[in-house]
Scaffold this motif. Structure first.
Motif, PDB file in Angstrom:
ATOM      1  N   UNK A 290      39.847  10.515   4.841  1.00 43.58           N
ATOM      2  CA  UNK A 290      39.852  10.834   6.274  1.00 43.58           C
ATOM      3  C   UNK A 290      41.118  11.516   6.762  1.00 43.58           C
ATOM      4  N   UNK A 291      42.198  11.432   5.999  1.00 38.14           N
ATOM      5  CA  UNK A 291      43.467  12.028   6.454  1.00 38.14           C
ATOM      6  C   UNK A 291      43.832  13.300   5.714  1.00 38.14           C
ATOM      7  N   UNK A 292      42.986  13.743   4.774  1.00 34.13           N
ATOM      8  CA  UNK A 292      43.335  14.905   3.951  1.00 34.13           C
ATOM      9  C   UNK A 292      42.397  16.083   4.212  1.00 34.13           C
ATOM     10  N   UNK A 293      43.027  17.250   4.362  1.00 34.28           N
ATOM     11  CA  UNK A 293      42.324  18.526   4.467  1.00 34.28           C
ATOM     12  C   UNK A 293      42.962  19.440   3.422  1.00 34.28           C
ATOM     13  N   UNK A 294      42.266  19.663   2.330  1.00 40.02           N
ATOM     14  CA  UNK A 294      42.845  20.364   1.182  1.00 40.02           C
ATOM     15  C   UNK A 294      42.120  21.688   0.964  1.00 40.02           C
ATOM     16  N   UNK A 295      42.874  22.772   0.978  1.00 40.03           N
ATOM     17  CA  UNK A 295      42.286  24.087   0.733  1.00 40.03           C
ATOM     18  C   UNK A 295      41.786  24.194  -0.698  1.00 40.03           C
ATOM     19  N   UNK A 296      40.580  24.712  -0.869  1.00 38.38           N
ATOM     20  CA  UNK A 296      40.036  24.927  -2.210  1.00 38.38           C
ATOM     21  C   UNK A 296      39.155  26.166  -2.181  1.00 38.38           C
ATOM     22  N   UNK A 297      39.637  27.231  -2.854  1.00 35.55           N
ATOM     23  CA  UNK A 297      38.951  28.507  -2.777  1.00 35.55           C
ATOM     24  C   UNK A 297      38.368  29.015  -4.073  1.00 35.55           C
ATOM     25  N   UNK A 298      38.092  28.120  -5.031  1.00 35.73           N
ATOM     26  CA  UNK A 298      37.429  28.587  -6.253  1.00 35.73           C
ATOM     27  C   UNK A 298      36.124  29.273  -5.860  1.00 35.73           C
ATOM     28  N   UNK A 299      35.886  30.490  -6.309  1.00 37.48           N
ATOM     29  CA  UNK A 299      34.691  31.232  -5.873  1.00 37.48           C
ATOM     30  C   UNK A 299      33.387  30.481  -6.078  1.00 37.48           C
TER      31      UNK A 299
ATOM     32  N   UNK B 162      35.133  37.899  -2.175  1.00 36.54           N
ATOM     33  CA  UNK B 162      34.045  38.415  -2.997  1.00 36.54           C
ATOM     34  C   UNK B 162      32.910  37.418  -3.153  1.00 36.54           C
ATOM     35  N   UNK B 163      33.242  36.117  -3.195  1.00 35.28           N
ATOM     36  CA  UNK B 163      32.202  35.092  -3.290  1.00 35.28           C
ATOM     37  C   UNK B 163      31.335  35.098  -2.040  1.00 35.28           C
ATOM     38  N   UNK B 164      31.984  35.280  -0.866  1.00 32.83           N
ATOM     39  CA  UNK B 164      31.228  35.344   0.383  1.00 32.83           C
ATOM     40  C   UNK B 164      30.395  36.620   0.446  1.00 32.83           C
ATOM     41  N   UNK B 165      30.952  37.718  -0.085  1.00 36.24           N
ATOM     42  CA  UNK B 165      30.203  38.982  -0.095  1.00 36.24           C
ATOM     43  C   UNK B 165      28.968  38.878  -0.984  1.00 36.24           C
TER      44      UNK B 165
END
Length: 308
Positions: free
Chosen positions: A113-122, A160-163
């Motif tokens: 509940x206290x963590x917001x961790x960026x993760x951008x693996x495609x 590119x993953x979103x594209x």
């Protein structure tokens, strides 16, 4: 609201913005992030946003009331309450399919509940988009935004993953969140960037260059935390100046702050969130508020970095 006629003629701003070339929305949206857990847990910057709302019926009614008031743009994310936020937004807005735009985001994980961790693996981004499609009950997401850019992976791979999802027909438009002008330019070389969602308000104007860049390129700028005014409570600070202008307009300080933002750039679409039907209506009314050139300048001078 009564205007004070002692000032110069009120300025105008467009009431709608077109995202891409096909999604026309009024320039007052709704941020659904806070619709989670118990109502008493939603306040402040440390709110957990961890579980489904305990007042689900009231939450659904609130979102439907927003549509009745003319709001057509709703912002959520897969990380809000581990997808429960998307579910309640989908439930509430299902009767209005085709009339509203639902934006969601991928690229942040919630280990606790206290963590917001960026993760951008495609591959992760694509997986989360697939889950969002299921939770939202749709075959195509109106607007999918990269929640945060992950420095561990090339930006080109993340965008590119979103594209790829867009090429597959699963995403209509693509946006970014918490980015610089340089990052927007880089991403725009891969796919048309239709929206940018950065923190921006009268107490935090560090993204002024992004607001200007977005306006110059027809990109919708979605300020989150749009009603924060910082701690500048002195006689020339934003809190005092906005309150004075609000009295002149016969409006509330919150409405005045939103009106300033709408006048700031023609592509700004504020997305204030609230659990209160009264505040919801108050925020929506700000779209019709007109500042004079002098009032706009007075607030602007009180909130620029040089004046703070």
């Amino acid at each position: 609201m009564q205007q004070n006629t002692a000032h110069t003629t009120a300025t105008t701003h467009p009431l709608t913005h077109t995202i891409g070339d096909d999604l026309v929305v009024p320039r007052m949206g709704y941020g659904a992030m806070r619709l989670a857990g118990h109502p008493d847990e939603r306040r402040g910057f440390t709110a957990p946003i961890w579980t489904a709302p305990t007042d689900r019926a009231e939450t659904v009614a609130l979102l439907r009331r927003a549509v009745e008031l003319g709001i057509r743009f709703f912002d959520t994310a897969d990380a809000y309450a581990l997808g429960e936020n998307e579910k309640v937004v989908a439930e509430a807005l299902r009767p209005f399919a085709g009339e509203v735009v639902i934006a969601t985001k991928v690229g942040v994980v919630r280990p606790s509940p206290t963590e917001w961790v960026t993760h951008g693996h495609p591959a992760y981004l694509r997986q989360q988009a697939e889950l969002s499609l299921r939770r939202l009950g749709t075959d195509r997401i109106d607007l999918l935004q990269l929640h945060r850019i992950d420095p561990a992976y090339p930006l080109a791979d993340q965008v590119g993953a979103l594209k790829l999802l867009q090429d597959e027909g699963k995403v209509r438009h693509i946006g970014l969140s918490e980015v610089t002008v340089e990052q927007i330019r880089e991403a725009s070389g891969i796919v048309p960037v239709r929206t940018v969602q950065n923190v921006y308000n009268l107490g935090e104007r560090g993204h002024d260059p992004v607001v200007d860049h977005a306006a110059a390129h027809g990109i919708a700028f979605l300020p989150f935390w749009p009603l924060a005014m910082g701690d500048h409570a002195g006689p020339d600070g934003p809190v005092t100046v906005v309150a004075a202008v609000a009295r002149e307009l016969g409006a509330t300080p919150a409405q005045t702050a939103l009106a300033w933002m709408l006048h700031r750039s023609p592509t700004v679409i504020p997305i204030p969130g609230t659990s209160s039907p009264e505040h919801l209506a108050e925020n929506r009314e700000a779209l019709d508020l007109r500042l004079t050139a002098e009032q706009y300048t007075r607030i602007d001078r009180a909130t620029t970095p040089a004046a703070s």
